[in-house]
Design an enzyme around this catalytic site. Structure first.
Site, PDB file in Angstrom:
ATOM      1  CD  GLU A   1      51.944  40.838  42.665  1.00  0.00           C
ATOM      2  OE1 GLU A   1      51.238  41.170  43.647  1.00  0.00           O
ATOM      3  OE2 GLU A   1      52.173  39.662  42.362  1.00  0.00           O
TER       4      GLU A   1
ATOM      5  CB  THR B   1      47.407  45.102  47.576  1.00  0.00           C
ATOM      6  OG1 THR B   1      47.235  44.789  46.188  1.00  0.00           O
ATOM      7  CG2 THR B   1      46.038  45.201  48.231  1.00  0.00           C
TER       8      THR B   1
ATOM      9  CB  THR C   1      41.315  40.779  36.241  1.00  0.00           C
ATOM     10  OG1 THR C   1      41.385  39.842  37.293  1.00  0.00           O
ATOM     11  CG2 THR C   1      42.665  41.325  35.990  1.00  0.00           C
TER      12      THR C   1
ATOM     13  CE  LYS D   1      44.549  46.086  44.463  1.00  0.00           C
ATOM     14  NZ  LYS D   1      44.872  44.603  44.443  1.00  0.00           N
TER      15      LYS D   1
ATOM     16  CG  ASN E   1      53.073  36.695  43.794  1.00  0.00           C
ATOM     17  OD1 ASN E   1      51.952  36.917  44.247  1.00  0.00           O
ATOM     18  ND2 ASN E   1      53.599  37.437  42.827  1.00  0.00           N
TER      19      ASN E   1
END
Length: 395
Positions: free
Chosen positions: A268, A145, A182, A171, A390
Site C-alpha cells: 500500500e 481490495t 499472508t 491479492k 489506512n
C-alpha cells in the site's frame, strides 16, 4: 519450464461478477471450478482470530484434501463475526454445492475486506445466481481490495511427456506480514498430484515464498493459500519418488515466489520494491529471520522512501535479531555499494549512494559470516500514501 500467458489449466473454469459487496461496478465475487474433484491443499493464517472462511475451509480441506471449487468474495472479510459468520460461510458452501450439484464439503470459501461486518447473504446469493463458468480470466481482478493491480502468473512444464500448466493468482497490498503465507492466494494445476504430496509441498514451499514478504508487519485474519490439482494433464500421479518430481516442484515454486514478490511490490502506497539477500548464515532459520527483519524495519522502510543513506539502521535491525553473527566478519551492501566489510566502514560516496536509492528496486545484501545458508525477503518502502490509505480505509 516456461512462463506463458495467463490461462486456466485444463479442466478448470472460472467466472466473476459484481455482486454488490463493493461500491460501483467493481468485480467482487468469483469462483474457480474444476471439471472433476481435485486433490487440494491449504495453508492458513496463524492469527488467533481466524476469519470464518479460514476456519470453515481449513476444516473442509483437512477432511479429505479434495475440492471441486473455491468461491471468493472481496469487500467483506466475514471476520470477527462470531457464530453467524461461521453459519454464513457454511451456507456459502452449501449454495455453491447446490449450484454445482456436489457435496458442500468439496467447496472452499475465501473472503477479504472489512473486518467485523456480517456477510450479506442476499448479496451473496444474488451474485452467485449471476456467476457462470467459462474460460474467463477475470477472477484475479475480483479479489483485489486496496491492490493497485491484480497478481497472476502461469507456467508450463512437461511431466511424463504431457504438458502441465500451473496457474496462480493472489491479492494483497496491506496487512501483510506472514506466518503461513499472508494474503489470499490460489494455485490451480492440471497435473495429477498425490494429495498428501501436494500438502507437504505447499507447506514446505510457503516458507521461502509468501512467508518471506512483509509490507507493514500486520498479519491478516483472512489469509490462506489454496492449491487444486485435477489431473487433467494425464501424467502419472506425482509423488516425491516420481522421476520428474523436481520439475513440478520448480514450476510450483516459481508460481509461489512470483506471486509473493508481486504482493510485496504492490504494498500500500509503496514507491520502491525492496529485496534483502542474506548470505553465510549459520542456519536457514537465521537467514530467513534476518532477511525479513531488515525488510520489515519501519526505520529502514522510511529511510528508503526518503532516499536517505542511513546505513546504521540496517546494523540496528540486524543486531536486534538473535541470529548468529560473526561480529568481526559482517558485510553490508546497499544498492550495490559495499558499506561494511569485515565489520569495518568502507569509504563510500554518500551522495552517489543517495542517488542510487532513487531507483524503484533496492537490493540490500548482508553477509553474516557464520555459515553456509542463504535467505531472501521482499517488501517495500513506507510512504505518506500508506498512512493516507489506512487512515481512511472504510471511507
Amino acid at each position: 519450464m516456461k512462463v506463458i500467458d495467463f490461462k486456466w489449466p485444463n479442466g478448470f473454469k472460472s467466472g466473476a461478477v459484481h455482486a454488490g459487496f463493493k461500491a460501483g461496478d467493481q468485480l467482487d465475487l468469483s469462483w474457480l471450478v474444476s471439471d472433476t474433484i481435485s486433490a487440494a491443499a491449504g495453508v492458513y493464517t496463524k492469527n488467533q482470530f481466524q476469519a470464518a472462511p479460514v476456519q470453515v475451509t481449513k476444516h473442509t480441506i483437512n477432511l479429505v484434501h479434495q475440492l471441486k471449487a473455491i468461491i471468493i468474495n472481496s469487500g467483506n472479510a466475514n471476520s470477527f463475526t462470531g457464530d453467524q459468520g461461521i453459519t454464513n460461510a457454511h451456507r456459502e458452501a452449501e449454495l455453491v454445492g447446490k449450484k454445482l450439484n456436489v457435496d458442500p464439503k468439496l467447496i472452499g470459501v475465501a473472503s477479504t475486506g472489512i473486518i467485523g461486518k456480517q456477510l450479506d447473504m442476499t448479496t451473496f446469493t444474488d451474485g452467485l445466481d449471476q456467476l457462470t463458468l467459462s474460460d474467463s480470466i477475470d477472477a484475479p481482478e475480483a479479489i483485489i481490495t486496496t491492490d493497485t493491480t491484480s497478481k497472476k502468473v502461469c507456467v508450463e512444464t512437461q511431466i511424463d511427456g504431457h504438458p502441465v500448466t500451473v496457474t496462480g493468482f493472489a491479492k494483497g497490498s496491506g496487512m501483510i506480514h506472514p506466518n503461513m503465507g499472508t494474503t489470499l492466494g490460489f494455485i490451480a494445476t492440471d497435473a495429477a498430484v498425490d494429495k498428501d504430496t501436494l500438502q507437504q509441498l505447499l507447506s514446505a514451499k510457503i516458507v521461502n515464498s509468501f512467508n518471506q514478504i512483509t509490507v507493514d508487519g500486520c498479519m491478516s485474519t483472512n489469509d490462506m493459500v489454496l492449491t487444486m490439482a485435477n489431473g487433467a494433464a494425464g501424467n502419472q500421479t506425482i509423488t516425491a519418488s516420481h522421476p520428474e518430481y523436481a520439475q513440478f516442484v520448480d514450476a510450483f515454486t516459481y508460481v509461489l515466489t512470483s506471486l509473493a514478490k508481486m504482493v510485496a511490490k504492490d504494498g500500500e502506497g509503496s514507491s520502491k520494491f525492496v529485496e534483502v539477500d542474506v548470505h553465510h548464515a549459520a542456519n536457514q532459520a537465521d537467514a530467513n529471520h534476518v532477511a525479513r527483519a531488515i525488510v520489515g524495519s519501519n526505520l529502514i522502510k522510511a529511510m528508503l522512501f526518503g532516499e536517505d543513506a542511513n546505513w546504521g539502521r540496517v546494523v540496528q535491525a540486524l543486531g536486534q535479531t538473535d541470529a548468529q553473527i560473526n561480529l568481526t566478519g559482517l558485510a553490508i551492501s546497499i544498492a550495490g555499494v559495499q558499506i561494511i566489510k569485515n565489520s569495518q566502514l568502507q569509504p563510500v560516496n554518500m551522495d552517489a549512494l543517495r542517488k542510487l536509492l532513487g531507483q524503484d528496486h533496492i537490493l540490500i545484501e548482508v553477509d553474516l559470516g557464520s555459515g553456509d545458508f542463504s535467505g531472501v525477503a521482499w517488501g517495500c518502502d513506507l510512504t505518506y500514501k500508506y498512512v493516507e490509505i489506512n487512515a481512511a480505509y472504510e471511507e
